[in-house]
Design an enzyme around this catalytic site. Structure first.
Site, PDB file in Angstrom:
ATOM      1  N   GLY A  40      94.558  80.012 -89.353  1.00  0.00           N
ATOM      2  CA  GLY A  40      95.711  80.477 -90.128  1.00  0.00           C
ATOM      3  C   GLY A  40      96.153  81.890 -89.823  1.00  0.00           C
ATOM      4  O   GLY A  40      97.099  82.386 -90.423  1.00  0.00           O
ATOM      5  N   GLY A  41      95.457  82.570 -88.899  1.00  0.00           N
ATOM      6  CA  GLY A  41      95.837  83.944 -88.582  1.00  0.00           C
ATOM      7  C   GLY A  41      95.428  84.947 -89.645  1.00  0.00           C
ATOM      8  O   GLY A  41      95.932  86.074 -89.669  1.00  0.00           O
ATOM      9  N   SER A  78      86.017  87.583 -90.262  1.00  0.00           N
ATOM     10  CA  SER A  78      85.534  88.234 -91.473  1.00  0.00           C
ATOM     11  C   SER A  78      84.163  87.703 -91.874  1.00  0.00           C
ATOM     12  O   SER A  78      83.285  88.463 -92.295  1.00  0.00           O
ATOM     13  CB  SER A  78      86.533  88.024 -92.611  1.00  0.00           C
ATOM     14  OG  SER A  78      86.168  88.765 -93.751  1.00  0.00           O
ATOM     15  N   LYS A 104      92.703  88.930 -94.005  1.00  0.00           N
ATOM     16  CA  LYS A 104      93.586  90.033 -93.597  1.00  0.00           C
ATOM     17  C   LYS A 104      94.960  89.484 -93.273  1.00  0.00           C
ATOM     18  O   LYS A 104      95.151  88.294 -92.990  1.00  0.00           O
ATOM     19  CB  LYS A 104      93.015  90.780 -92.395  1.00  0.00           C
ATOM     20  CG  LYS A 104      92.783  89.942 -91.136  1.00  0.00           C
ATOM     21  CD  LYS A 104      94.006  89.722 -90.245  1.00  0.00           C
ATOM     22  CE  LYS A 104      93.658  88.937 -88.999  1.00  0.00           C
ATOM     23  NZ  LYS A 104      94.869  88.478 -88.250  1.00  0.00           N
ATOM     24  N   ASP A 131      88.880  90.920 -83.708  1.00  0.00           N
ATOM     25  CA  ASP A 131      89.210  91.214 -85.102  1.00  0.00           C
ATOM     26  C   ASP A 131      87.992  91.592 -85.934  1.00  0.00           C
ATOM     27  O   ASP A 131      88.145  92.052 -87.072  1.00  0.00           O
ATOM     28  CB  ASP A 131      89.882  90.004 -85.764  1.00  0.00           C
ATOM     29  CG  ASP A 131      91.326  89.823 -85.325  1.00  0.00           C
ATOM     30  OD1 ASP A 131      91.827  90.679 -84.563  1.00  0.00           O
ATOM     31  OD2 ASP A 131      91.937  88.826 -85.727  1.00  0.00           O
TER      32      ASP A 131
END
Length: 468
Positions: free
Chosen positions: A279-280, A286, A193, A318
């Site tokens: 890495g954000g 996920s 994302k 997230d």
């Protein structure tokens, strides 16, 4: 599914981006076999676009055969453009010097095995009817001729016409793929994302930060392979550097779901990492969401999306957006989600190879924690694009700052999440490829497209259709 040797003379593994030139060379040499054939002029005039091959490799859709010197001698490339329950073979080539050694057959079976594990019902291809290593070869491997006038093949036939390919010699073939058995591996995507903006609007009494962001799901990410176990154990097949098993979100997700459901079935988990850690881009979150969604299906739990999202929230803020599988406007700590349709865009995602620890950023004294609240309309107008972490990351992480500066020379470069990956939104795939092709050696560039519906949801629909 795993890398393996075939008859001791060659092995098959997923292709790497640094093999693009070698694979294009294989294709050009294989084309020489058609000299004197009516299709020769069309074949010789059209070569593989390296940028499309590289994108396919980044999505795990290309496998390469390697000789004992670990040099590429053949490859197969799968094509998602067929759509729905089918996947296509875009290209399969073997160096002429290595012909008739079973390499093409092994590549073909490898591709079919993966497609079956990924939930596809059939695999399609277009080939020549009068060449022994084309239609007769595929017929030996379970492919049957189908109606070329089927709308599914309209795009391929149009492309043939544009390239002057003799339509009367073209035949389309399909092979049905059985559903994976209980003991078989299944393959599931775990998409990355981007945060198209990120504001911190306050801090709650429990220490969590209130934020606003837009999650943009991508068509690129990790792959999770799962194989059910009857002994109740949950195991990962390979170590992940820097991630102990007891902190691995994929393992924790399986344990949490198993405990919640009170079941005694287990699973083997194998994660193919493509998304950089730290890495954000939400890689670990996920992975966890994919495990929850896939095991809910494979374990026959039939839990609803709200329940899975709540379980995901317990693992990380997230995770719910990946469980729900829609690009979304997010508030709270990131778990309050409103699906948000977004225009089709392509992104250059730059990995500066510098992991950024999120916890340290949230503790930074210079972090702005009281930004005014944004609105969806301010985001849609282009007014709201900033990332609260960007100034802090710039000051503390010089490689990320350098990546922002380089990518910023082509447009508005932004930090995703808490970094360190940065991205640039562009309106065309061609522009993204052009920029990525200029990437300095110190960084790695990926080209990805934004999607409103997650590849995970598409995979879930395929698997549901396979098993009812």
């Amino acid at each position: 599914m795993a890398d393996h040797s075939i008859a001791t003379s060659f092995s098959i593994e997923r292709a790497r981006p640094d093999q693009v030139v070698a694979l294009c060379t294989i294709e050009r040499k294989a084309v020489q076999l058609f000299r004197g054939h009516p299709a020769w002029s069309a074949y010789v005039a059209v070569s593989i676009p390296p940028e499309l091959l590289q994108q396919a490799i980044g999505r795990g859709l290309v496998w390469v055969a390697l000789n004992l010197s670990v040099k590429p001698i053949g490859f197969v490339w799968l094509d998602l453009d067929v759509g729905g329950a089918a996947i296509g073979i875009a290209e399969i080539d073997v160096l002429p010097d290595y012909g008739q050694r079973g390499i093409g057959a092994a590549l073909l079976e490898h591709a079919c095995e993966w497609a079956r594990a990924a939930g596809y019902r059939r695999i399609d291809l277009g080939t020549l009817v009068d060449v022994p290593w084309n239609a007769p070869f595929y017929a030996k491997h379970g492919f049957a001729v189908v109606d070329k006038n089927d709308p599914v093949f309209a795009y391929a036939r149009q492309r043939d016409r544009e390239n002057g390919f003799p339509d009367h010699l073209r035949v389309f073939m399909s092979r049905s793929l059985p559903a994976p058995a209980h003991v078989d591996w299944t393959a599931w995507p775990a998409p990355a994302k981007l945060n198209l903006f990120l504001r911190i609007t306050g801090r709650r009494p429990d220490g969590y930060h209130e934020l606003q962001t837009v999650f943009r799901l991508l068509d690129w990410g990790d792959e999770i392979r799962l194989r059910l176990r009857d002994d109740g154990d949950i195991r990962r097949l390979h170590d992940v550097p820097g991630v102990p098993e007891d902190t691995d979100l994929a393992i924790r997700a399986a344990l949490l779901l198993q405990s919640y459901a009170g079941i005694e079935v287990g699973v083997d988990i194998d994660v193919e990492k493509r998304v950089p850690m730290g890495g954000g881009l939400g890689g670990g979150s996920s992975d966890a969401a994919t495990v929850l969604v896939a095991l809910n299906r494979l374990w026959g739990l039939d839990l609803d999306e709200d329940t899975l999202a709540e379980l995901g929230r317990q693992l990380g803020a997230d995770v719910p957006v990946f469980v729900r599988g829609r690009s979304a406007w997010a508030e709270g700590i990131g778990e309050q989600l409103t699906p948000l349709p977004l225009p089709r865009r392509t992104y250059v995602v730059l990995d500066p190879h510098e992991s950024v620890p999120t916890g340290a950023l949230f503790q930074a004294s210079e972090l702005t924690r009281n930004a005014p609240r944004a609105t969806i309309s301010s985001f849609a107008s282009g007014e709201t694009t900033e990332n609260a972490f960007a100034p802090v990351v710039r000051a503390r992480h010089p490689r990320v700052a350098a990546a922002l500066d380089w990518l910023g020379s082509f447009g508005q470069a932004r930090l995703s999440g808490s970094g360190g990956c940065v991205f640039l939104e562009v309106k065309s795939f061609e522009r993204a490829v052009s920029i990525a092709g200029q990437c300095p050696a110190a960084f790695t560039a990926h080209v990805a497209s934004g999607v409103d519906v997650s590849p995970l949801q598409q995979a879930l629909a395929r698997h549901r259709a396979r098993t009812g």
